[in-house]
Design a protein around this motif. Structure first.
Motif: not given
Length: 384
Positions: A155-184
């Motif tokens: 939200l802080t970076i979003d307030s800059l009004g510059i970023i086009k896209r935000f990324g979410i990364a499951d960097t070590v592959g531990i997320a479940t489909p439900n966890q992914v759905f909820n965070l997105v």
């Protein structure tokens, strides 16, 4: 979810370079970039130009190819990397910063306030130097980060009004489909910016997690050819295509040049020195190969009985295995017809039983099955 409203960011030339067997030459990178473009991915992500002098030259050269796919590079969120990346002429720059306590303590050593200060400086600098550059900011290790920290950063970076896209990364592959759905979904409710999802496959959930992200409102999915990448890699391109094809094959066929999928995979497999797994999605040798008698009978009547994906749409063909004890009379009859042998049902039944019996006793080849069919036909013809 509409298939017309999402994009593939293929990272074979970035994440894929982290695969244990990958060592792409400049020629490899150019050829793979062109093949990805031929298939029709919307974005091609290439290795950071800060990695080596050759990586920088290759990044610049790929950016100048004039491909339909947009070219992105992926850099650490720091000013020195940003200065180099801006000069490459890429269409977009992907920035990342680790936000989990593990990465903050044992990785870069920065606090959340420090992350925000640095990210603000880097994002502002890139925008001032190159306003047309498409910027993405991603948290790293998102699913081992505190939700309050993630939202504070986004939200802080979003307030800059510059970023086009935000990324979410499951960097070590531990997320479940439900966890992914909820965070997105939470991020989708918090911003109107595009959302990119990057799924590692350490626990075999990358495709399911990527699809779940799309269902929750993600707009971009990261893939690599053959799923290659760090450790067990990330979402495989063909696997994502297979998942989406079953939802709306007509739209997907208009969106991507599906006939190019096999050529693309053969190219990358050759360059990293690995075979395409026989059971790989769509383009694996076994994908449209039918063995059990009950399957072949149904497939010959209507291919949709045991195929959710039409091989014709990918320029591929189905096949029937006959050289085993599970073979059925319908498959044998089909092969006899292909060979131009006119055999009645009782003759087919007899030959089928002979093949089953022999297969119990020895290893048969497809050529051996053809020999049995042809010799049986000759013998039956002579006796008649």
């Amino acid at each position: 979810m509409s298939l017309t409203q999402f994009s593939i960011i293929d990272s074979t030339l970035r994440e894929g370079e982290q695969f244990y067997g990958a060592n792409f030459s400049s020629e490899d990178r150019l050829e793979i970039a062109q093949s990805l473009n031929n298939f029709g991915v919307e974005y091609i992500e290439v290795t950071s130009p800060c990695v080596s002098p050759q990586s920088r030259q290759d990044c610049q050269q790929i950016a100048r190819l004039g491909l339909h796919s947009k070219i992105l590079t992926h850099i650490r969120c720091n000013l020195e990397d940003a200065k180099i990346a801006v000069d490459t002429g890429v269409d977009g720059i992907n920035l990342f910063f680790g936000t989990s306590s593990l990465l903050r303590q044992f990785g870069h050593g920065k606090s959340i306030p420090q992350i925000l200060e640095i990210a603000t400086e880097v994002i502002t600098f890139i925008h001032e130097q190159s306003p047309a550059t498409e910027l993405r900011f991603s948290t790293e290790d998102s699913f081992r980060s505190e939700l309050s920290d993630l939202l504070r950063v986004y939200l802080t970076i979003d307030s800059l009004g510059i970023i086009k896209r935000f990324g979410i990364a499951d960097t070590v592959g531990i997320a479940t489909p439900n966890q992914v759905f909820n965070l997105v979904q939470i991020l989708r409710q918090s911003t109107d910016k595009d959302i990119e999802f990057h799924a590692h496959n350490d626990t075999g959930c990358a495709i399911a997690n990527s699809y779940s992200a799309l269902e929750a409102g993600a707009t971009h999915i990261d893939t690599t050819v053959l799923g290659i990448g760090e450790r067990n890699g990330i979402t495989p391109l063909a696997g994502l295509i297979a998942r989406l094809y079953t939802l709306d094959p007509e739209t997907l066929s208009r969106k991507y040049h599906l006939h190019e999928l096999l050529n693309l995979h053969q190219l990358v497999a050759n360059r990293v020195g690995i075979p395409i797994p026989a059971n790989h999605y769509i383009i694996g040798e076994a994908s449209f190969c039918h063995k059990a008698g009950i399957h072949t009978q149904a497939i010959l009547n209507n291919s949709k009985t045991y195929e959710a994906i039409d091989p014709d749409d990918f320029g591929l063909t189905r096949s029937f295995l006959l050289n085993h004890k599970l073979t059925g009379k319908h498959a044998i009859a089909y092969r006899a017809q292909q060979l131009g042998l006119n055999l009645d049902s009782s003759q087919i039944q007899s030959i089928t039983q002979k093949i089953k019996t022999l297969a119990d006793q020895q290893q048969l080849t497809p050529a051996h099955v053809d020999e049995i069919l042809q010799s049986s036909f000759i013998q039956l013809t002579v006796n008649s």
